[in-house]
Motif scaffolding. Structure first.
Motif, PDB file in Angstrom:
ATOM      1  N   SER A  81      -5.670   0.428  -8.520  1.00 36.82           N
ATOM      2  CA  SER A  81      -4.977   1.343  -9.414  1.00 36.82           C
ATOM      3  C   SER A  81      -3.843   0.553 -10.049  1.00 36.82           C
ATOM      4  CB  SER A  81      -4.469   2.564  -8.647  1.00 36.82           C
ATOM      5  OG  SER A  81      -3.570   2.166  -7.623  1.00 36.82           O
ATOM      6  N   GLU A  82      -2.893   1.244 -10.675  1.00 37.14           N
ATOM      7  CA  GLU A  82      -1.831   0.520 -11.373  1.00 37.14           C
ATOM      8  C   GLU A  82      -1.025  -0.371 -10.437  1.00 37.14           C
ATOM      9  OE1 GLU A  82       1.999   1.387 -14.324  1.00 37.14           O
ATOM     10  OE2 GLU A  82       0.829   3.051 -13.496  1.00 37.14           O
ATOM     11  N   HIS A  83      -0.802   0.092  -9.197  1.00 38.21           N
ATOM     12  CA  HIS A  83       0.034  -0.671  -8.269  1.00 38.21           C
ATOM     13  C   HIS A  83      -0.673  -1.052  -6.969  1.00 38.21           C
ATOM     14  CE1 HIS A  83       2.955   1.721 -10.710  1.00 38.21           C
ATOM     15  NE2 HIS A  83       3.598   0.564 -10.742  1.00 38.21           N
ATOM     16  N   LEU A  84      -1.741  -0.358  -6.623  1.00 34.85           N
ATOM     17  CA  LEU A  84      -2.358  -0.498  -5.303  1.00 34.85           C
ATOM     18  C   LEU A  84      -3.758  -1.097  -5.441  1.00 34.85           C
ATOM     19  CD1 LEU A  84      -1.636   0.251  -2.336  1.00 34.85           C
ATOM     20  CD2 LEU A  84      -2.787   2.445  -2.721  1.00 34.85           C
ATOM     21  N   GLU A  85      -4.121  -1.920  -4.481  1.00 35.31           N
ATOM     22  CA  GLU A  85      -5.448  -2.552  -4.476  1.00 35.31           C
ATOM     23  C   GLU A  85      -6.049  -2.409  -3.083  1.00 35.31           C
ATOM     24  OE1 GLU A  85      -7.315  -6.482  -6.508  1.00 35.31           O
ATOM     25  OE2 GLU A  85      -5.494  -6.823  -5.338  1.00 35.31           O
ATOM     26  N   THR A  86      -7.365  -2.163  -3.023  1.00 37.06           N
ATOM     27  CA  THR A  86      -8.028  -1.947  -1.735  1.00 37.06           C
ATOM     28  C   THR A  86      -9.341  -2.720  -1.669  1.00 37.06           C
ATOM     29  OG1 THR A  86      -9.220   0.003  -2.558  1.00 37.06           O
ATOM     30  CG2 THR A  86      -7.088   0.390  -1.492  1.00 37.06           C
TER      31      THR A  86
END
Length: 496
Positions: A475-480
């Motif tokens: 997402s804009e700030h989070l990565e998984t």
């Protein structure tokens, strides 16, 4: 209506032969099974398969099940096409299509490769020439020849029906003559028995020992706050450190999708309880310091759910999870985000679609997914659907299946924009399911064409604890990501 003769061994008709005929008849062709004096499947291979199914207690409605008292016809002089399923490699009156297994007409060669732990490619040839269509099917089990052959034959079935219909519909085919080469491989009875005993059986014993020692089929979810340099930008797992979403050992989490809402950060996951038999969907909130809440269940169905793709569209929040076992692609709407979801509509009814991944492109909506097609693996056949609006109607792409490729078909996360590029994470099942992930660029997409580059593998740090990546989302700030994470029975995870 075109007349098609399906050539089969008169004394050895299998379910696979009937299904080819049934599917072609369902497309409006006049189809008959024509018995020949070909010997059929080698007795030694048949005995090995019967032994394995009994020894391993395999319950399988197999494409190789024998058909008692089949209705056979004589060859018809007016046949527009013959489909040679005898496996003999003998010359057949032109025009004729026939399958090849790693270059051989014999199914025994596919079995030999599976016995060695390798996956055979398949092809359809016209009049014994070079292939007019090729594919790289997935075999979900690498320790069972019976299961592996069924997965391979499932895609032979798919490919034969597609190419037969295409030929009769006037599709251009390359009928180049075959190159002069060594005779196609047909393993002897001794080679098959020796390969099975010296290669397959030791691997089966080793697999059983690993299953006793480890919970093998489990995953770890990892996440991080990125600083604009995502895995899709670099092709590397390096950068900010990854944090692990903890579990209690009685369950694992997989297929993470991050979603940001009102300044808060959420990760939607599949939750699978050991011994539970199916996945449910859960959500965890992640705070800016990286601390997560314990995932809580938000959606359960009578069948397995995974791949909780959450997205905003038209002023609402939606979820399009994987529920292939339910036989429909179902869209859910957030009634009270993030905990309450209601079934909104069925987008694609009556199809076994897996990991359907949404894309908005050139004024239309597109879905990329894999399809099981009734038999075989859920990880090797890419199909695309398109629609003018989210609720549909969803139309199958005329190029379906776009590709049959264990290394480049099944989506492994959302499309991501990297500069001017559109990048799709795709799963690579060459070594095993969940064994690797690649990044493919979408270079052409319209109502007549779909073109993706060959995936470039994601590279992990040499000492990464969990190098086998399964899905990737940001997402804009989070990565998984999620990674294979075997755990010793008793609770200890295996490193490496």
């Amino acid at each position: 209506m075109s007349v098609i003769d399906i050539l089969v061994p008169a004394g050895d008709v299998r379910r696979m032969h009937l299904l080819v005929a049934e599917r072609l008849a369902g497309k409006g062709h006049d189809v008959a099974l024509v018995g020949t004096d070909a010997p059929g499947i080698a007795r030694t291979l048949d005995n090995i398969l019967h032994f394995e199914r009994a020894a391993l207690r395999i319950r399988l409605d197999s494409l190789l099940d024998a058909v008692p008292q089949p209705l056979l016809s004589l060859a018809r002089s007016g046949a527009a096409l013959r489909v040679d399923l005898t496996g003999s490699g003998r010359p057949v009156a032109s025009p004729a299509l026939a399958p090849r297994f790693a270059g051989s007409p014999s199914l025994a060669e596919a079995a030999r490769l599976l016995m060695l732990g390798r996956l055979p490619d398949i092809a359809v040839v016209l009049d014994g020439g070079r292939p007019v269509a090729e594919a790289s099917p997935m075999a979900d089990s690498r320790l069972s020849v019976a299961r592996g052959l069924d997965d391979i034959l499932a895609r032979v079935l798919t490919l034969l029906v597609i190419e037969t219909h295409r030929y009769l519909d006037g599709g251009a085919m390359d009928a180049r003559p075959a190159e002069t080469a060594a005779p196609p491989k047909t393993p002897t009875s001794g080679q098959m028995v020796g390969t099975y005993m010296l290669s397959t059986v030791p691997r089966q014993i080793g697999g059983a020992a690993r299953r006793l020692a480890f919970k093998l089929h489990r995953w770890n979810v990892q996440y991080r706050f990125h600083k604009g340099r995502r895995v899709a930008d670099t092709g590397l797992m390096a950068g900010e450190p990854w944090l692990t979403l903890p579990d209690d050992g009685d369950r694992f989490y997989a297929d993470p999708f991050p979603f940001e809402w009102n300044g808060r950060y959420f990760i939607f996951v599949e939750e699978f309880r050991h011994g539970g038999g199916k996945g449910v969907l859960s959500v965890a909130e992640v705070f800016r310091d990286g601390a997560p809440t314990v995932p809580r269940v938000i959606l359960e169905e009578p069948y397995h759910l995974s791949y909780p793709q959450v997205f905003a569209h038209g002023g609402q929040i939606w979820m399009l999870p994987e529920g292939g076992a339910g036989g429909n692609l179902v869209l859910y709407r957030a009634e009270s985000f993030p905990d309450r979801w209601v079934r909104h509509s069925v987008l694609v009814p009556g199809r076994q679609l897996f990991d359907s991944t949404l894309l908005e492109h050139d004024g239309r909506l597109w879905l990329f997914a894999t399809e099981r097609d009734g038999y075989g693996s859920a990880s090797d056949m890419l199909v695309v659907y398109h629609a003018p609006a989210l609720e549909g109607p969803w139309t199958p792409h005329q190029a379906n299946p776009v590709r049959i490729d264990r290394a480049a078909a099944r989506p492994g996360g959302r499309f991501v924009r990297v500069g001017d590029r559109l990048v799709l994470p795709v799963q690579d099942g060459t070594l095993e399911y969940g064994g690797a992930l690649g990044l493919a660029d979408l270079i052409e997409l319209n109502e007549t064409k779909v073109r993706l580059t060959e995936p470039v593998p994601i590279l992990s740090p040499i000492r990464s604890t969990y190098p086998k990546i399964h899905t990737l989302n940001s997402s804009e700030h989070l990565e998984t990501v999620d990674c294979i994470a075997p755990m010793l029975r008793g609770g200890l995870r295996r490193a490496g």
